[in-house]
Scaffold this active site. Structure first.
Site, PDB file in Angstrom:
ATOM      1  N   CYS A  70     -13.430   0.628   8.346  1.00 23.29           N
ATOM      2  CA  CYS A  70     -12.373  -0.018   7.297  1.00 23.29           C
ATOM      3  C   CYS A  70     -12.567   0.752   6.215  1.00 23.29           C
ATOM      4  O   CYS A  70     -13.485   1.450   5.970  1.00 23.29           O
ATOM      5  CB  CYS A  70     -12.833  -1.388   6.888  1.00 23.29           C
ATOM      6  SG  CYS A  70     -13.095  -2.473   8.179  1.00 23.29           S
TER       7      CYS A  70
ATOM      8  N   HIS B 115      -9.356   3.799  -1.317  1.00 17.77           N
ATOM      9  CA  HIS B 115      -8.075   3.002  -1.382  1.00 17.77           C
ATOM     10  C   HIS B 115      -7.664   2.251  -2.364  1.00 17.77           C
ATOM     11  O   HIS B 115      -7.850   1.226  -2.327  1.00 17.77           O
ATOM     12  CB  HIS B 115      -7.678   2.650   0.285  1.00 17.77           C
ATOM     13  CG  HIS B 115      -6.244   1.780   0.331  1.00 17.77           C
ATOM     14  ND1 HIS B 115      -5.074   2.478  -0.148  1.00 17.77           N
ATOM     15  CD2 HIS B 115      -5.896   1.040   1.270  1.00 17.77           C
ATOM     16  CE1 HIS B 115      -4.225   1.812   0.168  1.00 17.77           C
ATOM     17  NE2 HIS B 115      -4.460   0.816   1.144  1.00 17.77           N
TER      18      HIS B 115
ATOM     19  N   LYS C 293     -10.083   6.094   4.435  1.00 19.53           N
ATOM     20  CA  LYS C 293     -11.414   5.713   4.902  1.00 19.53           C
ATOM     21  C   LYS C 293     -12.549   6.035   4.060  1.00 19.53           C
ATOM     22  O   LYS C 293     -13.634   5.294   3.904  1.00 19.53           O
ATOM     23  CB  LYS C 293     -11.709   6.137   6.478  1.00 19.53           C
ATOM     24  CG  LYS C 293     -13.011   5.936   6.803  1.00 19.53           C
ATOM     25  CD  LYS C 293     -13.226   4.623   7.331  1.00 19.53           C
ATOM     26  CE  LYS C 293     -14.927   3.869   6.949  1.00 19.53           C
ATOM     27  NZ  LYS C 293     -15.267   3.890   5.861  1.00 19.53           N
TER      28      LYS C 293
ATOM     29  N   CYS D 148       0.852  -1.377  -0.089  1.00 21.21           N
ATOM     30  CA  CYS D 148      -0.211  -0.081   0.012  1.00 21.21           C
ATOM     31  C   CYS D 148       0.810   1.210   0.026  1.00 21.21           C
ATOM     32  O   CYS D 148       0.371   2.542  -0.244  1.00 21.21           O
ATOM     33  CB  CYS D 148      -0.869  -0.085   1.182  1.00 21.21           C
ATOM     34  SG  CYS D 148      -1.954  -1.531   1.473  1.00 21.21           S
TER      35      CYS D 148
END
Ligand code: COA
Length: 380
Positions: free
Chosen positions: A205, A327, A323, A83
């Protein structure tokens, strides 16, 4: 000065029917238009991507991206650091400026292809496959361990996680390129969300996003819209949580932050805004502490005080963060820099932070295995 960001571009982060080349094309040409340069001016490029192989059966992404500008044959590299791929790619590109100038950085990812179980397994490759994955630790479960330890050590509560989620969803409503731009999220929505890995629930998440982001960088500014890169640092730690002494902090993040601050000649107290890697709400609290914006154990109180909201003393994730902004893994680190550049230029519209001069980005790979920190500043 390490270099300048001449232009930035970004797609919306969120579910997309577009293939990786089309996503990359949209971000690259937006960044070129923003910089005032043509693709033929670019001397080299770096592509950030994590799961092109497992998700899309497509590797050799530098050559895929070269297909967007046939006839303009220049060196290109793919960078993978889970990431943190985007932040590491930007760091690499800055280091290349003595040889190639200007350099294009593009991060691109498609996550919405494989079914959920397969995707969870593929994302898990960012952690230790032999230790953590073998023990059943998915990514949400790994961050749940971090959350549990933070709660135990500092008294952090799920209400603190909710405050992060509500703030970032609120900010995303003002960001047209955010994954959850369309969705108003209330405490009742959070309370109704299912548990993913206790104590983390759905609204703790980040979502599964597709997208791309790009930046054109150079050793020399091009007019007043160029934004200076004052600090750029990457640190790499062991991959498995089992190999770490403490889970409430990521040493790779605090090390990278210390080095980036040193290069920039500024301290955390001089930072006006931060875009941090809140893949889970607990990760934003850990990031705030690792960046020195709050003392260890005090990020929750800072958040609850409103200081990290838009209009607060140190706005965090004005974009909506991972969030609520989304992402798109390989694109995320470049997307954070997109947000800082737009903010530092005063181009962020409804979510504009009041006159920021210094912004910091914090991009994490794995559960703290890699961290890239960049400090950007407005030229006065
Ligand atoms: N936050 C808030 N809402 C979410 C969400 C999230 N993270 N993920 C999905 N939703 C919403 C969807 O918008 C959808 O809402 P709708 O019914 O109003 O359209 C609903 O929940 C169901 O979506 P779905 O895609 O079926 O969710 P899911 O249960 O398959 O996935 C997670 C939920 C949390 C498992 C998934 O988002 C996830 O794996 N996130 C973490 C990704 C990750 O680990 N990235 C790397 C981190 S370093």
């Amino acid at each position: 000065m390490l270099g300048y960001v001449l232009g930035v571009g970004k797609t919306r982060f969120g579910p997309s029917s577009h293939a990786m080349p089309r996503l990359a094309h949209e971000a690259i040409w937006a960044a070129l238009a923003d910089s005032g340069l043509a693709i033929t001016d670019i001397k080299a490029f770096v592509v950030a991507n994590f799961l092109g192989g497992p998700n899309e059966s497509q590797l050799h992404l530098n050559s895929v991206v070269a297909g967007l500008f046939p006839g303009h044959r220049i060196p290109g590299w793919r960078v993978e650091a889970a990431c943190a791929s985007g932040g590491v790619a930007l760091h690499q590109a800055l280091a290349m400026l003595g040889t190639y100038d200007p350099v294009l950085v593009v991060g691109v990812e498609r996550l919405s292809g494989p079914p959920g179980g397969v995707l969870t397994h593929n994302i898990g490759m960012a952690g230790d496959v032999g230790l953590d994955q073998a023990a059943g630790l998915t990514f949400p479960a790994s961050y749940a361990l971090v959350a549990q330890r933070h709660m135990e050590r500092y008294g952090t509560t799920t209400a603190d996680f909710d405050a992060v989620s509500l703030k970032n969803h609120h900010n995303a409503r003002m960001n047209p390129l955010a994954h959850f731009h369309h969705k108003t999220v209330t405490q009742a929505d959070i309370d109704a969300g299912p548990t993913v890995a206790a104590p983390l629930r759905l609204f703790d998440c980040c979502p599964v996003s597709d997208g791309a982001a790009a930046a054109v960088i150079s050793a020399c500014p091009r007019g007043v819209r160029s934004i200076a890169v004052l600090g750029s640092a990457v640190s790499t730690d062991v991959i498995s949580l089992a190999q770490r002494a403490e889970h409430t902090t990521f040493p790779a993040a605090s090390d990278a932050a210390a080095e980036a601050y040193r290069q920039a000649g500024v301290g955390p107290g001089e930072v006006d805004m931060a875009e941090v890697h809140d893949c889970f709400t607990i990760a934003e609290l850990v990031a705030i502490e690792d960046l020195g914006l709050a003392k260890p154990g005090e990020a929750a109180a800072l958040t609850q005080s409103g200081a990290t909201a838009l209009g607060g003393s140190i706005p965090v994730n004005a974009s909506g963060g991972l969030k609520a902004g989304g992402h798109a893994i390989g694109a995320t680190g470049v997307g954070q820099v997109y947000e800082l550049v737009r903010q530092l230029r005063g181009e962020a519209g409804e979510r504009q932070v009041a006159s920021p001069r210094i912004g910091v980005s914090h991009n994490v790979g794995g559960v703290g295995g890699t961290c890239a920190v960049h400090i950007l500043g407005r030229r006065s």
